[in-house]
Design a protein around this motif. Structure first.
Motif, short mmCIF file in Angstrom:
data_model
loop_
_atom_site.label_atom_id
_atom_site.label_comp_id
_atom_site.label_asym_id
_atom_site.label_seq_id
_atom_site.Cartn_x
_atom_site.Cartn_y
_atom_site.Cartn_z
N LEU C 198 0.66 -1.32 0.03
CA LEU C 198 0.25 0.19 -0.08
C LEU C 198 1.19 0.69 0.17
O LEU C 198 0.58 2.00 -0.55
N GLN C 199 2.31 0.76 0.87
CA GLN C 199 2.81 2.14 0.85
C GLN C 199 3.63 2.47 -0.30
O GLN C 199 3.35 3.96 -0.93
N ILE C 201 2.38 1.82 -3.00
CA ILE C 201 1.37 2.20 -4.01
C ILE C 201 1.54 4.02 -4.87
O ILE C 201 0.99 4.76 -5.32
N LEU C 202 1.05 4.54 -2.68
CA LEU C 202 0.54 5.34 -2.67
C LEU C 202 2.35 6.61 -3.44
O LEU C 202 2.09 7.30 -4.16
N GLN C 205 1.56 5.91 -7.23
CA GLN C 205 0.91 6.75 -8.21
C GLN C 205 0.79 5.82 -8.44
O GLN C 205 0.06 5.95 -9.99
N ALA C 206 0.71 3.92 -8.74
CA ALA C 206 0.59 3.09 -8.92
C ALA C 206 -1.61 2.78 -9.80
O ALA C 206 -2.07 2.63 -8.20
N GLU C 207 -1.62 1.92 -10.80
CA GLU C 207 -3.03 2.25 -10.99
C GLU C 207 -3.50 0.59 -10.68
O GLU C 207 -4.70 0.41 -10.58
N ALA C 239 -6.62 1.59 -6.01
CA ALA C 239 -5.41 0.81 -7.70
C ALA C 239 -7.08 -0.39 -8.05
O ALA C 239 -7.42 -0.80 -6.31
#
Lengths: 123, 117, 291
Positions: C198-199, C201-202, C205-207, C239
């Motif tokens: 999750l970190q 992703i942030l 900025q992964a989709e 995401a």
């Protein structure tokens, strides 16, 4: 002092601030502050208000929150804990959810006198 | 009250950014206010920016889920954007998966998706 | 009686401090526990000297009789030195047997000197020998405890390192992440994996996120729960989550266990998952020439 929904915000922010000051990681803070939010709201909605205390354990490795209300108490604890139980317009994830988000969790309730919830989180 | 939460209408979408110290009463008011604006201003979507929120408990989660339901009835999509990792983990642990709500990484992402729809 | 005993040992230690060290080292060599490969001669010598110094200090201050207790404050220095020496040896790969023999080897030089000193008083000699035995044995046991503690620390550290190693989040393409899961997925690891993912992703900025479980041996109800919760958290952040690498075996088990993946997309291979992921972020893979 817990009386209004503003106090719920104050309570959870105080807990988060306390943990942040001691360098606890963000996820742990969010989890515990969320649990405190649930319990503080319960005290206001079902317990007609109450008091909340925040303190450290002797070894300073746990943050302990004790929330006391003078409400009607919980009649059937075994029924109140699992997800899905709801008394008045709740979603029924409050008590059980708060327990899952805490390290230690204890409820003492006396019908007609009130409920004391003690919960702790590792710092 | 209006000071803590800002609402902007952009491209027929209501962009709402919720502040961290929002109370239960305020969020209920917000739900009420948004419901009215969706229907009166023919809004296509509501984008809730919760990146400022360090905590989303079952109460706030439930209001968000309800708002998604309300806006769907009024023919608008609700997007939750900017949820923090710690909040996502906690909500999952609480069993709140918000299935009715659409999610996006950021405001921009949500607007792009709304444009496509 | 105990009082004289202490005096005798003290006398021996003071009379021939360096001789004892040399002989102690010698015994270590003959017992085959002197690890010249791990420690230089001067290192060994200074370690031994330090130990023996702490030992004399303990003997001088400590009540060496039936009440002997290594936990006594008189032995504080010796305990500290022993612990240091042990920790260092553990980290350099000394075995527990070598460590114990190393300490026990101190007996031999002390015994031979006691024998020479008390050759005409056999009953005192026996007393002394028993005393030294008790002392040195207690050190050996203490060393062993420290040894085990230190080993456990090392194991714990390695476990943590492995955990980090085994959960790398890889950026496959702009805004596409993959997390190749390998081995077993217990609660602690699942939690760690999720937080890490999750970190990232942030940060990126992964989709799209591909959770690849090709390397996961078995999927029981618990593991499936962990995966689905991770997928749910990924979705909450905005995401898309694809679980790939579901083998026919795992698919069968999951259906038999009645696991409902709900709205989470699943793919049999990471290939198809990647193709889908790229499509989501606006790319296509094109073949540019035939082989």
């Amino acid at each position: 002092m817990l009386n209004t929904s503003r106090d719920v915000v104050t309570a959870r922010q105080a807990v988060a601030r306390e943990m942040k000051a001691r360098g606890t990681n963000t996820i742990r803070i969010t989890r515990f502050a969320t649990a405190v939010s649930e319990i503080a709201r319960n005290a206001i909605m079902h317990g007609g208000g109450g008091e909340l205390f925040v303190f450290l354990d002797r070894s300073k490795t746990y943050l302990i929150v004790r929330c006391r209300d003078r409400g009607p108490g919980i009649e059937d604890m075994d029924r109140a804990m699992p997800d899905g139980y709801t008394s008045a317009n709740g979603l029924g994830l409050g008590l059980g959810g708060a327990k899952r988000l805490s390290h230690g969790f204890d409820v003492t309730t006396t019908v007609g006198e009130g409920t004391i919830v003690t919960m702790s989180a590792k710092l | 009250m209006a000071g803590v939460t800002t609402i902007h209408l952009v491209e027929r979408a209501l962009l709402v950014s919720i502040q961290d110290d929002v109370t239960d009463t305020e969020i209920i008011d917000l739900q009420d206010q948004l419901s009215h604006r969706i229907s009166e201003e023919e809004v296509r979507g509501v984008v809730l920016d919760i990146s400022a929120l360090e905590i989303v408990d079952t109460f706030v989660g439930r209001v968000i889920a309800q708002l998604a339901g309300i806006s769907r009835l009024l023919d608008a999509e609700t997007y939750v954007v900017g949820m923090r990792p710690a909040v996502a983990v906690t909500l999952v642990e609480l069993g709140m998966y918000l299935p009715e709500t659409r999610t996006a990484l950021s405001l921009t992402h949500a607007l792009t998706q709304l444009r496509r729809a | 009686m105990p009082q004289t005993a202490t005096t005798n040992i003290l006398a021996i230690l003071e009379a021939d401090f360096n001789g004892i060290i040399e002989e102690w080292l010698g015994t270590q060599v003959s017992e085959g526990v002197k690890r010249s490969d791990l420690f230089s001669d001067s290192e060994s010598r200074s370690q031994n000297a330090e130990l023996l110094k702490a030992f004399s200090k303990g003997v001088r201050a400590g009540v060496v009789d039936a009440e002997f207790d290594l936990e006594d404050t008189a032995w504080e220095d010796l305990r500290a030195v022993l612990a240091d020496v042990t920790k260092e040896r553990v980290n350099r790969g000394v075995t527990p047997t070598e460590m114990a023999t190393f300490v026990l080897a101190l007996k031999s030089p002390l015994f031979s000197r006691l024998e020479a000193m008390l050759s005409d008083d056999p009953s005192s000699l026996i007393q002394e020998v028993m005393l030294v035995t008790r002392l040195v044995d207690a050190f050996a046991i203490y060393t062993n405890e420290v040894f085990i503690e230190e080993r456990e620390l090392i194991i714990e550290r390695q476990r943590e390192e492995m955990m980090e190693l085994s959960t790398p989040v890889v950026e496959l393409w702009d805004r596409v992440l993959t997390l190749p899961l390998i081995g077993t997925l217990d609660s602690a690891r699942a939690q760690e994996v999720m937080e890490n993912l999750l970190q990232t992703i942030l940060e990126r900025q992964a989709e799209v996120v591909i959770l690849d479980i090709t390397g996961v041996g078995t999927v029981d109800t618990q593991v499936a729960q962990h995966l689905l919760r991770a997928a749910a958290a990924v979705r909450l952040m905005g995401a898309e989550c694809i679980i790939s690498g579901i083998s026919p075996m795992i698919a069968q088990t999951m259906v038999q266990l009645g696991i409902d993946v709900g709205t989470v997309s699943t793919r049999s291979s990471i290939r198809t998952a990647l193709a889908d992921a790229l499509k989501t972020v606006g790319y296509v893979i094109t073949k540019t020439r035939d082989h």
